[in-house]
Scaffold this motif. Structure first.
Motif, mmCIF file in Angstrom:
data_model
loop_
_atom_site.group_PDB
_atom_site.id
_atom_site.type_symbol
_atom_site.label_atom_id
_atom_site.label_comp_id
_atom_site.label_asym_id
_atom_site.label_seq_id
_atom_site.Cartn_x
_atom_site.Cartn_y
_atom_site.Cartn_z
ATOM 1 N N GLY D 224 0.818 -1.207 0.000
ATOM 2 C CA GLY D 224 0.000 0.000 0.000
ATOM 3 C C GLY D 224 0.849 1.252 0.000
ATOM 4 N N CYS D 259 9.803 -0.451 2.359
ATOM 5 C CA CYS D 259 9.532 0.728 1.523
ATOM 6 C C CYS D 259 10.266 0.602 0.189
ATOM 7 N N ALA D 314 5.725 4.300 -0.633
ATOM 8 C CA ALA D 314 5.200 3.020 -1.143
ATOM 9 C C ALA D 314 5.757 1.837 -0.356
ATOM 10 N N PHE D 315 4.864 0.953 0.078
ATOM 11 C CA PHE D 315 5.279 -0.263 0.788
ATOM 12 C C PHE D 315 4.893 -1.489 -0.025
ATOM 13 N N LYS D 316 5.830 -2.368 -0.203
ATOM 14 C CA LYS D 316 5.558 -3.614 -0.916
ATOM 15 C C LYS D 316 4.694 -4.527 -0.039
#
Lengths: 376, 376, 376, 376
Positions: D224, D259, D314-316
């Motif tokens: 997300g 991140c 952004a986070f995987k």
């Protein structure tokens, strides 16, 4: 295990030569070699809107320049400088301020005899071993010529400090075995520069000059001690643990070529006193606090206390002699190294503006750190 | 302009107390106060896979701990430590290694009498002025208790250095006016610790102990000098300009509480020699190069040359006396400060492991910098 | 409290403009202004004994230089450089390596119209407010001309990396709304430079060039995205917590003028995947380990994993337009700022060598940090 | 040359794990492992005389703590903290401020299955290769548990910033493919925390929660994007070249576990606009200057311009799955790694206070750098 150097064994190693910067908020990086195109310094963190007097920078460079008198090296450098960046019409913009001092009077062939030999007590051997490559022409980066960049940057720092009323004066305290008597006099730069050895006591100065001339004629050299005073320094400069003000001053001074010792306040002599003699009593006069003695040298708990900062810096006798000396060469053979080239019989007269410059940069760096204030 | 401190005028300023770190690749950050829950240190950059001997760390802490003999302060701290991070089964992982030393024997009420007064030659006044707040209980961060963290981190560094054959031994060279005669002997830690004053010359040691007992009974204090030797240091440690090895050693030593001076090799005495006496001739024996004297103290051009590193560190007499002294209070009034609390009559016996610890950390930091090697 | 700027209120403040350095062991400090005598960089920490190819440095400078094609600014700078220090016969000595690029084609009068006005989305306003002084001639330090120094230093770093087999290639991935289709092809510099927009897909490149010509004729500008690949990077570069390799790459890229975004590997798109799709499975072939996909972009846990490092860098459309814009002046009055001067309609073709240079310096810095190895 | 890792070949190397510090004047150093005694942070440079509210620190820790809702990991940590140094009665003294968070609910045997295998897209492989030793229990230092220390230090920074009126709010913008619609609303922490996913749009939040529950039941994970706003930031924070404010924010965010991307202002979307749309016009209202749009995201030329700072992180999707995955083991053999242990199906709800903490520390560090002011 034997740590004596076995020649050839480390030739393939390559080590970067870092550590060419000093300071945190007023941060200098110097560059250039003795026999390259010139010597320079980038100041990152110089406050903007400071109107610089180029003549004052040139003045300090001239106090350090070779060839200034009969008791210094006869290499002839005008050390005229130019700004490469950071000023508009001599006013600082806050951008990195770069000063460039071209080299003029190199004589690189003076160094041919040491291309394959190591001069005693020089950096020839340690540089060759560490880097596997060595700039033999004047010692490259190890040359005291690098200190021109220090003096230039220090001259900028001094102009900023002067706006704050802070004043720095150093002088030659001893040359060889000849020392000034203790004195409380507040010497001015004019007092110091009244003679070529930069000792403000005229009688002692004459003896020092004579002693230097004697060793010069012998092809030998002398060392000495410089005392440095910082006046009107506000209370509060210095950090309390590892970045104590005198620890930072000590590092800066010990980084000058040929420096072997540093003292703050009472220094080594103070170790022979009792606490009841050594402690500096506080006294108040209408809320204005000072101490009645200054064995602390203006620093307590690592932080300036408003008294004069007093420190002493020891310089060994110059290593380059006009005499033959026993040594080894790059093949690990015993050889005799001749005395050649142009060198100072005693470095301390020219080191006075260097010591002042180092003090100025450390004090200004800590003044900026002090200003990093945070009123809620 | 008057820079003497006008009390009250800066009370609203707030300055962060930074500078609690030392080193670049082997980097310590210390924390904790004399009368808080304890003292700690984070080591960032400790090599992994080093099997640590906790007893060796405890041993060094015990050499520094208060209450160890009749000539030190009687505050009773076991200085037992624990690892908070960075090890698994006493093997380092390379992660930040944290050592925590709880405080046990605080007596905070011993300090009530200085809540509003400044002890002469202490940091009370400079801290109060700089920070506007001061931990009066034992001096908070300015207490020599912080040096426990240095000794613990230094004990880790020593274990890494020992794997490289590098050995560090310091000893008390002088106490007040009593000095050891010059000696070339390679003292061991056992020699040094054979008596409570940590001077390896037994006759001189007895005189020193007696002198300390005398001042202690007077409520007074003595200073002294510690000599430190680093043996088997490889050629090549130190950076050539601002981060010269002896400049970094100097800063580290000058950051120890009560330190007022630092010398490398010949130091201040060397300033009285001629270059021809002072230079250290190189000699080669089958390609193994060494110098026949060591006035350089093992460092040339800022870089270790493979000879023993020899430096001397000056400590002033302890500021805390069991005598009344003239001073001022936080209201800017002249007052008399009583002598109270538990303190060392002479700090140098306990400072020996601190000096060794600082040397160990600087040498290891530069060994790691040296290893940042780049063979193409 | 209102934090919008009240003009005049901070004019007396002076702030040093620091932060002109990047890197720890391979550390650059840049200096110089757009319309001063030139632009320079000092590299402290360059390994010695590296034989540099000056033509390769000039080649990268020429890829960045203005006036290189019809879709770049027409300022005409040859960007010929000279070494001021650190080399002998183009071989590095390990000393600070300084590169100097004189300015030639300044037109300072082009900036008279903004002497008292702030161009939208430029640094005019923030510099004026922060420093109280501003170099209006070409933006002084804020000019993208500073990036010439980055490219020069990066070209040195690349030559060192090439000795280690590490190769860096960047290319233009999108211009405005025109994007390359995804491709696994390993583009070479020759592929990238086969056209003036530096997009290796010839068809897309033609569209991009046409789009840039269109906005140029409108006096308008476009942005774009650059993809950068680092190939043959060994496993182990990057520090695990704050100095993660992609965090350091991100900072370096975001410090380039006009950069507004950075992604590593899957980046923002990856946030829309499930873990089971996104994870990169490991596979071993005779002990040689690799991953079968590369959503990680070559970095896991902040440390390179041996796969290609893949990152993307977003550049906004250039702020300088050849159109009039609404703005304010230094008196806080609303004004119209004219479009004047010579500027790029799209910065990305010239930014390709800048992105590669930043990557090269970060990778080399971490390679040196990695080499700070300590085998017991 | 093949840079894929050949297992065993580097086992004898030892690399220190440095880089555990962030910031210059407000500088944190974190320590501790997931399954060691606890997690800690030393803040060096915290201003003195700040009255801290411990409940506010605990509040932020509780927003990050595991086990807080049905969509986070079920590891149960209260994350109760204690001060080890730097405060007296919760007032900062300026001394290093240390916060310690003991670990309670470790289950180290959950990790036995990965003692000899590498989890895909984790740091297992890179740590093992780099350090030759790896803390398999919870990932040791690579665990997101380290972020507790960030949140604690950030909570201290926020309290200082609040005194200056600066406010920081982050929220979940997207989870997987579900995104909030664009909105200009100034969300408060209460808005954000009104639901367990920390998306202030209630309708979208419900969809996000449902999506997370779905992947959780599948043993899978989602990523997300978090948006972060800094409000009331004064004009002038950030350094103009390498330490641009958004470059420093970018590095800080990219250093958070998982991140993969960072944008300031218009970010990647902005690359698709024309300059005439993207530029933010200035307007003045009685000398109060602002911009009428904010594509710059509050930063121009690397320096804050007084508008809201807006960035996106952004986070995987989380790498740890409750599914079997293909991988390799420490012997270089292909193996299947089982899904085991307690983990988050989606990290973004817990990452909101981490993002805010990183922003707070960067902003405060630059506020202190800004205060390093030098009025002549």
């Amino acid at each position: 295990m034997n740590h004596y150097f076995i020649l050839h064994s480390r030739r393939n190693k390559q080590l970067p030569m870092a550590g060419n910067s000093l300071g945190q908020l007023f941060r200098i990086t110097t560059f250039g070699e003795s026999h390259g195109p010139g010597i320079g310094v980038v100041i990152d963190g110089c406050p903007p809107q400071v109107s610089l007097d180029p003549a004052a920078i040139q003045h300090q460079l001239s106090r350090r320049r070779p060839g200034q008198s009969t008791i210094t090296t006869q290499r002839d450098e005008s050390d005229a400088f130019e700004f490469l960046s950071g000023v508009i019409d001599n006013v600082t913009t806050g951008a990195p301020l770069t000063i460039w001092i071209p080299n003029k009077d190199q004589r690189s062939k003076d160094y041919d005899h040491i291309r394959k030999a190591f001069r005693p007590s020089h950096s020839d051997y340690t540089y060759q071993t560490k880097y596997g490559i060595r700039d033999v022409r004047g010692g490259g980066r190890s040359s005291a010529r690098e200190t021109a960049a220090r003096v230039a940057a220090g001259a900028v720092a001094r102009q900023v400090l002067n706006h704050h009323g802070i004043d720095i004066v150093a002088y030659v305290d001893s040359v060889g075995t000849i020392s000034m008597p203790p004195s409380d006099k507040k010497w001015s730069e004019a007092d110091v520069d009244s003679n070529i050895v930069r000792c403000p006591d005229e009688t002692v100065a004459a003896e020092m000059i004579s002693a230097i001339e004697d060793v010069r004629d012998d092809g030998d050299t002398l060392g000495g001690v410089i005392t440095c005073n910082v006046r009107n320094c506000p209370v509060g400069l210095g950090e309390p643990v590892y970045d104590k003000l005198h620890a930072e001053l000590g590092k800066a001074m010990l980084s000058i070529n040929a420096c072997k010792g540093f003292e703050i306040g009472s220094g080594f002599d103070g170790t022979r006193m009792r606490g009841s003699e050594h402690n500096d009593p506080f006294t108040s006069n209408g809320g204005v606090i000072r101490t009645t003695s200054n064995h602390s040298g203006g620093v307590q708990g690592g932080i300036s206390n408003g008294m004069d900062i007093v420190c002493r810096v020891a310089f060994k006798p110059v290593s380059t002699l006009m005499k033959s000396q026993e040594s080894v060469n790059t093949e690990g053979e015993n050889v005799t190294v001749e005395g050649k080239g142009r060198h100072d019989p005693c470095v301390v007269p020219r080191a006075v503006p260097i010591v002042e410059a180092m003090a100025a940069m450390v004090i200004l760096d800590h003044l900026l750190r002090y200003r990093a204030t945070m009123p809620v």
